[in-house]
Structure formats: C-alpha cells, structure tokens
Design an enzyme around this catalytic site. Structure first.
Site, PDB file in Angstrom:
ATOM      1  N   LYS A 198       0.852  -0.960   0.157  1.00  0.00           N
ATOM      2  CA  LYS A 198       0.027   0.039   0.049  1.00  0.00           C
ATOM      3  C   LYS A 198       0.805   1.301  -0.155  1.00  0.00           C
ATOM      4  CE  LYS A 198      -1.634   2.995   2.157  1.00  0.00           C
ATOM      5  NZ  LYS A 198      -1.385   4.180   1.838  1.00  0.00           N
ATOM      6  N   GLU A 202      -0.576   7.387  -0.614  1.00  0.00           N
ATOM      7  CA  GLU A 202      -1.470   8.141  -1.537  1.00  0.00           C
ATOM      8  C   GLU A 202      -0.939   9.209  -2.343  1.00  0.00           C
ATOM      9  OE1 GLU A 202      -1.650   7.824   1.658  1.00  0.00           O
ATOM     10  OE2 GLU A 202      -3.238   8.991   2.300  1.00  0.00           O
ATOM     11  N   SER A 232       4.864   8.405   9.837  1.00  0.00           N
ATOM     12  CA  SER A 232       5.203   9.328  11.020  1.00  0.00           C
ATOM     13  C   SER A 232       4.766   8.566  12.429  1.00  0.00           C
ATOM     14  CB  SER A 232       4.030  10.412  11.010  1.00  0.00           C
ATOM     15  OG  SER A 232       2.835  10.097  11.059  1.00  0.00           O
ATOM     16  N   CYS A 270      13.812  11.130   6.740  1.00  0.00           N
ATOM     17  CA  CYS A 270      13.622  10.666   8.289  1.00  0.00           C
ATOM     18  C   CYS A 270      15.106  10.812   8.856  1.00  0.00           C
ATOM     19  CB  CYS A 270      13.178   9.471   8.431  1.00  0.00           C
ATOM     20  SG  CYS A 270      14.336   8.242   7.626  1.00  0.00           S
TER      21      CYS A 270
END
Ligand code: NAD
Length: 482
Positions: A173, A176, A226, A281
């Site tokens: 996934k 988006e 996050s 990150c």
C-alpha cells in the site's frame, strides 16, 4: 486524468471504491491522475490473490526466485532515469536526489539476489549421542507494507524484494501522495517474471491500512511513516497477532565540535538539512555547535543556505525542490511561525519564497533558526521541511544530554577530527544510526535500517539480515536414526 489501478493477481484492475483523490506535481500544480481511496474490498482481493500464489512460489527453488530478481535488477538499471523522473514529479525532490534514491532502492534487489546464501539454516551433528539438529528458514505466507511519501521508490524496496525472495507473497500500500514510482516498478517486476499474485498493490489511505492490519490472511506488516501512525500500526497489528516492524519519525541532532573541518562540515550539513527539502527521516534538524564551534558554524550555515537554488526539481541547477503538498507547506509554515513566537531567532526566513514560472508550486525557501531551545516546539517536534534549528552546547557531554532529551532516536551525526570524541559519541549516544563526519547516516541495503525510542516500534529492522529473519520462520529439526 486517468484513475490509477490496483495490481492484483498479475492484472491492473479498477478499485472497488468509487472515491478518488487528486494527485498533483508539487512544483507545478499539474494533475498527475486520480488515486482511488481503496478499502477493505480491495485489500480482500489482493490478499486472496497473494494467498493463492503462495504455495507455488514457496515451492519455487530459491535460486529460481533469485533469477527473477536478477532480471528485475537489470530492468531497474535500464529505467533509473525514467523512475527518478516519476519520483521528482510526484514528490518534488531534485532529479539528482531522486536518482540516488532509486539506486539505493535497487541495492535492496541486489542484496535479495543473494537469497540462496542468506536464507541458509545451520546444523550440528551429535547434539547428544546419535542425535543431530538442523534449522531451515521457511516463508510464512502473505506480508504487507505501508509506505510514506518521502521516498516513493526506495522505501517500498526496503521490504518486498526480501519478502518475495524468501518465498512469501506480498501486498504493497504505497503512499497515496506518491504512487507512480511503485506502479512503474511493479510493471517491471511483472516483466521480469514475478508470477501473478506474488506481488500486489492496493491504493488508498487509512481505510486500506486498517483493512490490512485486521486481515486474518496477512502474517506480518512493515510500516514506514510518522510516529503517531507507526505507534498505532504497531499496536493494532500486534493485537491481530501479526509480525510487525514500524519505522516512525525523527528529530536528528548534528553535533559540530570545535575541531571539525568547517568547510567540509558546512557543505555536508547544508545537504543534510535541505536535501529532499528536509523531508527525510535522516535529515539533520537540530544543529548543535559545541563550545567555540557554535558562532562560526551558525554564520557559515546561514551563508551556505542562502546559496541554495529553489525550483522545480526537474530543472538543472536546482538544489532545493518544493515540499510535497499544499497541506504539508502549511504545516511547515506553522512550525516557522511557532518558532518565532516562542523566541527563536529567525536568521534566514524562507517564507514567501517564489519560483519564476511555477506560481502553483509548494515552495518554502531555506530557513535557519538560531538560539533554538529544546523546550520550543521547533526544538522538539519533527518539522519535515527545509528548516535548520541551530543551538549551542557547552561541550560533548552537554550535546549528548540534549540528544537524550529527545523523544526520537533515529539518526545523529558528529563532526570532529578527534577519534576520542567520535568514539565517545558512538559509545554513549542512545540513537541507532550514527554518522561520523557523515550528514545522512543511511545504512546500505546489507545493514539494518531503523531507530529506537519514538522512531521505531518493533525489534527486527528494515533490510540487512533482519529482513531475512522478519520474513521467515526458523524451523528446528532434531533427529535420531538408530
Ligand atoms: P504518514 O504517517 O502520514 O503516512 C504513512 C503511511 O501511512 C501512508 O501510506 C498513509 O496512507 C498511511 N496513513 C496515514 N495516516 C494513517 C492513519 N491514521 N491510519 C492508518 N494509516 C495511515 O507519513 P508520511 O507523511 O507519508 O511520511 C512522513 C513521515 O515518515 C515522517 O514522519 C518521516 O520521518 C517518516 N519516515 C520515517 C522513515 C524511517 O526510516 N524511520 C523513513 C521515511 C519516512
């Protein structure tokens, strides 16, 4: 623009959901398509396809699975520029940065090509008289990954090459906000000979993730994003009895010692803070000048930041692209405002920056705050934008204390010419990825990637040998033939 499709059982198929959201190029505002807001129906179809493909794939010899990955590596090498261009269009980062990230992704495919050796078990004869013991690593079934917007090609490649190399099947996934690079890579994987159902891709956001977390057909899940969502994914996946590794956010401190080579240090730190518009990150965020390093470091960081060239990442010479979206730009501007209100000194203000020819771009210019206090929001929270927070420490002990006050522990760096200081830093600092005279301490594919504290939830980290452990069970066989 067309609505993107899911990849299920080797076919590109429409989502069951009729909802979709607009995908835009953050530098130009140009529409790149519609992303379906997938849900449990899409996840069910993908998991059914992955479940059906598992028995034949796990029975495929490891050397044959590796050959598929060798073919994919060659195809990826041939398409680096095309994939990097997609990354720049959907994410905004410069083309050079995008190329580097795609190459880092390919290194995971290369590493996974070694699966016949990496997956070997161990054995010992005569663990007791006439009794032998051996271990085998076996795949477990269907795994999934949920990935963030900042590395559209690379972060998904931290996971699925290892999962399928070890004989599992997979559902991705992607974010988006940046699904295009993964779509193209899945096309190449199909071309390389990954059998139908072994790799599946579902578009969507929260609803699709919730369906993955609860699905009884999924054995384990990898998450990058996050910290609040990482924490939630960790708890929810564990509640459903799954293996889980959840990589979260960061607030990385960079310590500059008085003996650091300032020319090189400033060049590296500037790239660390502003590369990918601060949306890494591993980005340097709090720049700590120890003792006498503080003032010259701050002045030179401000001067170097002014030299960055803001613009569309596809244009040559641009060194700082836009942030990913209008919503994210608002968030970054909110942090700059909070920093000012709470008393930090704005040494360079990137608000209001614009780029000729890109009136709809989500640009934030390089921003440097001085005198940032750990009690300030900008000294504590992840900004994830092109903002440096400069602060002073008395000495190495004081710098370490500042680092240990943070709730995050992803990466940290020290700049020094003293082996003693570097050793002391490495030994004492409670952070997982450490750079010594390196600004972005990004472990390569054959080492583990991940933090600790609020930056990581789980135990086995991404890629490296941990990936083989995460995606396999160790079967132990004890035999006596007498
Ligand atoms: P995000 O947490 O908003 O989204 C990550 C993924 O989770 C996306 O696929 C999204 O669809 C999904 N998601 C979002 N909200 C959700 C919810 N409430 N429930 C279930 N799923 C949800 O993160 P982002 O903004 O895409 O990415 C930026 C973050 O990722 C930063 O915090 C950054 O530090 C982190 N990150 C960490 C690493 C690492 O190695 N630790 C690497 C890259 C990015």
């Amino acid at each position: 623009m067309a609505t993107l499709k899911n990849f299920i059982a080797g076919e590109w198929v429409a989502s069951a959901s009729t909802q979709a959201q607009e995908l835009t190029n953050p530098a130009t505002g140009e529409s790149l398509g519609q992303v379906p807001v997938g849900d449990a129906r899409d996840v069910d179809r993908a998991v059914a396809a992955a479940t059906a493909a598992f028995p034949a794939w796990r029975a495929t010899p490891a050397v044959v699975r590796a050959r598929v990955l060798f073919r994919l590596k060659a195809l990826m090498d041939a398409h680096v520029d095309e994939i990097a261009t997609l990354v720049t269009k959907e994410n905004g980062k410069t083309l050079d940065e995008a190329r580097g990230s795609v190459r880092r992704g390919i290194e995971n495919i290369e590493h996974a090509c070694g699966i016949p050796s990496l997956m070997m078990g161990s054995s010992l004869e005569d663990v007791a008289a006439g009794i032998d013991c051996e271990t085998f690593r076996q795949p477990l079934g269907v795994f999934a990954a949920v990935t963030p917007f900042n590395f559209p090609a690379m972060v998904p490649l931290w996971f699925w090459p290892y999962a399928i190399a070890t004989g599992n099947t997979f559902v991705l996934k992607p974010s988006e906000q940046v699904p295009l690079a993964s779509i193209r890579i899945f096309e190449l994987a199909h071309q390389a000979g990954v059998p139908a159902g072994v790799l599946n891709l579902v578009h969507g956001g929260k609803a699709a993730v919730e369906a993955l977390l609860a699905h009884p057909g999924i054995t384990g899940i990898s998450f990058v994003g996050s910290s609040p969502v990482a924490r939630l994914v960790y708890a929810e996946a564990a509640k459903h009895g799954k293996r889980v590794q959840a990589l979260g956010g960061a607030k990385n401190h960079v310590v500059v010692m008085p003996d650091a080579d300032l020319d090189r240090t400033i060049a590296i730190v500037t790239e660390s803070v502003f590369g990918c518009a601060g949306q890494r990150c591993l980005a340097g965020s709090v720049i700590v000048g120890a003792g006498k390093a503080y003032e010259p470091m701050r002045d030179r960081l401000v001067a170097a930041s002014k030299q960055l060239r803001l613009g569309n990442g596809l244009d040559p010479g641009v060194t700082l692209g836009p942030v990913v979206s209008a919503r994210h730009k608002e968030r970054v501007l909110g942090y700059i405002e909070a920093g000012q209100k709470q008393g930090a000194v704005l040494a360079l203000d990137g608000r209001g920056a614009s780029v000729a020819g890109c009136p709809k771009g989500q640009f934030v210019g390089p921003t440097v705050f001085d005198r940032v206090d750990p009690g300030m929001t900008i000294g504590t929270e992840e900004i994830f934008g092109p903002v440096a927070c400069v602060t002073q420490a008395k000495d190495l002990d004081d710098a370490l204390a500042a680092i240990h006050r943070s709730g995050f522990a992803n990466a940290t760096s020290i700049f020094t010419q003293s082996g003693k200081a570097a050793r002391e830093f490495r030994y004492r600092v409670g952070v997982s990825m450490i750079g010594v005279n390196i600004g972005v301490a990004a472990p390569m594919a054959f080492f583990p990637f991940g933090g600790t504290k609020g930056s990581f939830f789980g135990d086995l980290k991404a890629h490296g040998r941990d990936a083989i452990s995460f995606y396999t069970d160790q079967k132990v066989v004890i035999s006596r033939w007498s």
